[in-house]
Design an enzyme around this catalytic site. Sequence first.
Site, PDB file in Angstrom:
ATOM      1  N   LYS A 120       0.827  -1.209   0.000  1.00  0.00           N
ATOM      2  CA  LYS A 120       0.000   0.000   0.000  1.00  0.00           C
ATOM      3  C   LYS A 120       0.864   1.264   0.000  1.00  0.00           C
ATOM      4  O   LYS A 120       0.632   2.180  -0.792  1.00  0.00           O
ATOM      5  CB  LYS A 120      -0.939   0.001   1.212  1.00  0.00           C
ATOM      6  N   ASP A 138      -6.731   1.145   0.939  1.00  0.00           N
ATOM      7  CA  ASP A 138      -6.746   1.210   2.401  1.00  0.00           C
ATOM      8  C   ASP A 138      -8.146   0.860   2.883  1.00  0.00           C
ATOM      9  O   ASP A 138      -8.990   0.406   2.117  1.00  0.00           O
ATOM     10  CB  ASP A 138      -6.307   2.599   2.879  1.00  0.00           C
TER      11      ASP A 138
END
Length: 210
Positions: A120, A138
């Site tokens: 991420k 997320d």
Amino acid sequence: MNKEKRLEILTRLRDANPHPTTELNFSSPFELLVAVTLSAQATDVGVNKATDRLFPVANTPQKIYDLGVEGLKEYIKTIGLFNAKAENVHKMCRILLDKHDGEVPENREALEALPGVGRKTANVVLNTAFGWPTIAVDTHIFRVSNRTKFAMGKNVDQVEDKLLKVVPKEFKLDVHHWLILHGRYTCVARKPRCGSCIIEDLCEFKDKTE
């Protein structure tokens, strides 16, 4: 959700916010890398308060490394998990100095090899600092993608894969920011603000609120 609905959703989000970006404060790829690393399980507002003090003093790998772990902790101690994050950022700076001439590598494998950096974080840096059409998923993006039925998946990797498949090329660079902001301010976790949502009529969430 069909292709036409997705296209209309993306078009509306783009029209409402043509040039979205992260809410983290940064002025270089390195500052962004540090800020995103610090933002795990913390708010952007909280990270900005810390980095607004840190970056004027130390905003390069050498300067942060020279602070030492304990010195760095003094600047980021208001952020959750600051002890582990200080260790990771300090080690990251050493690796950047030793292996990358003090520069942030524009390379996924090299980024993910840094302490505290996962897929991420690497996606955010590649997208926001270097303009890659990556999509960092997320909790906000995971929720919005599943709740609206835009791109469903049982985990963040599945949602990322689906988004990469269904989002047209012209929207890929910015879709991460549109979805995260939509999840942060409109499609919130407990009670989504459907009444003020610009894509409410296109969303396939069954339990809409007033």
